[in-house]
Design a protein around this motif. Structure first.
Motif, PDB file in Angstrom:
ATOM      1  N   CYS A   8       0.869  -1.176   0.000  1.00 57.15           N
ATOM      2  CA  CYS A   8       0.000   0.000   0.000  1.00 57.15           C
ATOM      3  C   CYS A   8       0.906   1.225   0.000  1.00 57.15           C
TER       4      CYS A   8
ATOM      5  N   GLU B 106      -8.180 -12.016   8.548  1.00 58.90           N
ATOM      6  CA  GLU B 106      -9.355 -11.980   7.685  1.00 58.90           C
ATOM      7  C   GLU B 106      -9.247 -13.003   6.559  1.00 58.90           C
TER       8      GLU B 106
ATOM      9  N   GLU C 101      -4.124  -2.038   9.371  1.00 58.70           N
ATOM     10  CA  GLU C 101      -4.981  -2.724   8.411  1.00 58.70           C
ATOM     11  C   GLU C 101      -4.263  -3.924   7.790  1.00 58.70           C
ATOM     12  N   TRP C 102      -2.977  -3.796   7.555  1.00 57.68           N
ATOM     13  CA  TRP C 102      -2.262  -4.902   6.916  1.00 57.68           C
ATOM     14  C   TRP C 102      -2.048  -6.078   7.874  1.00 57.68           C
TER      15      TRP C 102
ATOM     16  N   VAL D  30      -8.522  -3.134  -0.152  1.00 62.51           N
ATOM     17  CA  VAL D  30      -7.932  -2.279   0.877  1.00 62.51           C
ATOM     18  C   VAL D  30      -6.950  -1.303   0.241  1.00 62.51           C
TER      19      VAL D  30
ATOM     20  N   VAL E 252      -2.245   3.636  10.295  1.00 57.15           N
ATOM     21  CA  VAL E 252      -3.479   3.048   9.762  1.00 57.15           C
ATOM     22  C   VAL E 252      -3.146   1.904   8.808  1.00 57.15           C
ATOM     23  N   ILE E 253      -2.201   2.140   7.902  1.00 57.87           N
ATOM     24  CA  ILE E 253      -1.798   1.092   6.952  1.00 57.87           C
ATOM     25  C   ILE E 253      -1.256  -0.116   7.706  1.00 57.87           C
TER      26      ILE E 253
ATOM     27  N   ARG F 246      -8.937   1.518  -1.450  1.00 62.46           N
ATOM     28  CA  ARG F 246      -9.589   2.413  -0.486  1.00 62.46           C
ATOM     29  C   ARG F 246      -8.578   3.361   0.152  1.00 62.46           C
ATOM     30  N   LEU F 247      -7.466   2.841   0.639  1.00 60.99           N
ATOM     31  CA  LEU F 247      -6.488   3.673   1.342  1.00 60.99           C
ATOM     32  C   LEU F 247      -5.742   4.599   0.386  1.00 60.99           C
TER      33      LEU F 247
ATOM     34  N   ALA G 123      -4.090  -6.833  10.103  1.00 63.07           N
ATOM     35  CA  ALA G 123      -5.411  -7.440  10.298  1.00 63.07           C
ATOM     36  C   ALA G 123      -5.780  -8.357   9.133  1.00 63.07           C
ATOM     37  N   LEU G 124      -5.136  -8.186   7.992  1.00 61.26           N
ATOM     38  CA  LEU G 124      -5.487  -8.963   6.814  1.00 61.26           C
ATOM     39  C   LEU G 124      -5.218 -10.465   6.955  1.00 61.26           C
TER      40      LEU G 124
END
Length: 375
Positions: free
Chosen positions: A264, A363, A356-357, A317, A352-353, A320-321, A359-360
């Protein structure tokens, strides 16, 4: 670094690097990758492609630079690309080509070029060609130009890229390009073309475009396509230079740790006081949960288990980012140029990145473990 410290423009930087190489010599590591180097050098007004290599004595250098014209794009992919040196071609009273005094003298003395041949073709004379295999550089030139200048027809096949000017150093484009367009080029796997890395038996059941080296493993001759995006990339960057803003905020480096297709991109303004902590930690010898490099490397490697499905989640993701970051950068104004403010913004976006990463993996495991595909 010396040129950045001492030059006020890309033109000055190119001239300084060339002059220093001629005066002090240029060291090129003697490997299969060759001994030359290419750099793209820009400022808010101009951009140049710069090539340099050692001369025959090993104590000096030969170099050339070509200005990327207004409304044009240029691509370099592990090979020299500058063709005919045209010293009389100018833009706004300044030459579009810069080069060392030795460039013609050495070529003529070595029997590689004569004045009667016409303008010297720098790549034909001084390049060693595609160092790994045919199409190693040429396919990426073709691939990038098809995205950046789709109105300009380019052949996908050729005999030998070095002596034949198949792809120009620069081409005109009708597209008004944004950093997101250049990021898309860095992520390209030739999707939708006959060379699509996500198609065919080698891509497997889940369209995995990554191809690992088979050296010493098979006796089969040949090579994989060399995609623009590459799994073993350490980092990728896209640089903006915006002359209508103060330099501290006008210069932006969009930085993506690890491979472009799995990362990202984070916009970093040059006026910020420091690099965000997650992007300053990239030790390949030790996995760190505080490292953006390791977060992206971890997710991309996990996603290869079911590439087409898992990377669909990752791309959502990314989009979006990066879209949100682009909207913020587009809104930059001189009032937001304070170094502390720029650093705080970068720090917040980096965190934030990172979150989120990391958390992937959970998921992806939750949605696709044991062969399931759950929304």
């Amino acid at each position: 670094r010396i040129a950045l410290e001492r030059s006020k423009s890309a033109r000055e930087a190119v001239q300084l690097m060339g002059d220093l190489a001629v005066a002090e010599g240029f060291y090129g590591a003697g490997s299969f990758e060759g001994t030359g180097e290419s750099l793209m050098v820009i400022d808010p007004r101009e951009g140049f492609i710069f090539h340099v290599l050692p001369d025959h004595s090993g104590k000096s250098a030969v170099w050339a630079a070509q200005r990327v014209g207004d409304g044009q794009v240029g691509v370099v992919a592990n090979m020299f690309t500058i063709r005919h040196l045209l010293p009389n071609r100018t833009t706004r009273g300044q030459s579009d080509f810069l080069f060392s005094d030795s460039v013609h003298e050495i070529a003529q003395r070595s029997g590689w070029w004569r004045p009667s041949d016409g303008p010297l073709d720098f790549t034909r004379v001084y390049s060693d060609g595609e160092y790994a295999h045919k199409f190693y550089s040429g396919r990426r030139l073709w691939g990038a130009y098809r995205l950046l200048a789709p109105d300009v027809p380019m052949p996908s096949d050729y005999s030998d890229l070095r002596p034949s000017p198949v792809y120009p150093a620069t081409v005109s484009t009708r597209r008004k390009l944004s950093p997101l367009d250049l990021i898309a080029v860095h992520r390209d796997m030739y999707q939708g073309t006959p060379f699509d890395m996500t198609a065919g038996a080698a891509a497997g059941a889940f369209a995995n475009p990554d191809r690992y080296s088979a050296s010493g493993v098979t006796k089969l001759r040949g090579a994989w396509e060399r995609s623009i995006a590459l799994y073993r990339t350490s980092q990728t960057h896209v640089v903006q230079a915006r002359g209508w803003l103060p330099p501290t905020i006008g210069g932006v480096a969009w930085y993506g740790p690890h491979a472009a297709h799995g990362t990202c991109f984070l916009p970093l303004h040059i006026g910020a006081q420091a690099v965000p902590a997650p992007h300053a930690d990239a030790d390949p010898r030790s996995v760190s949960r505080r490292s953006a490099y390791w977060a992206h490397k971890f997710v991309l490697n996990l996603a290869r288990a079911r590439y087409s499905d898992m990377m669909g989640v990752v791309r959502a993701v990314q989009r979006r980012l990066e879209a949100a970051a682009w909207e913020r950068v587009r809104a930059d104004s001189p009032a937001a140029a304070a170094a502390a403010s720029l650093a705080a913004t970068s720090d917040a976006e980096a965190e934030v990145i990172l979150a989120e990463w990391w958390a992937l993996p959970d998921e992806l495991m939750l949605r696709f473990a044991d062969g399931w595909a759950s929304n």
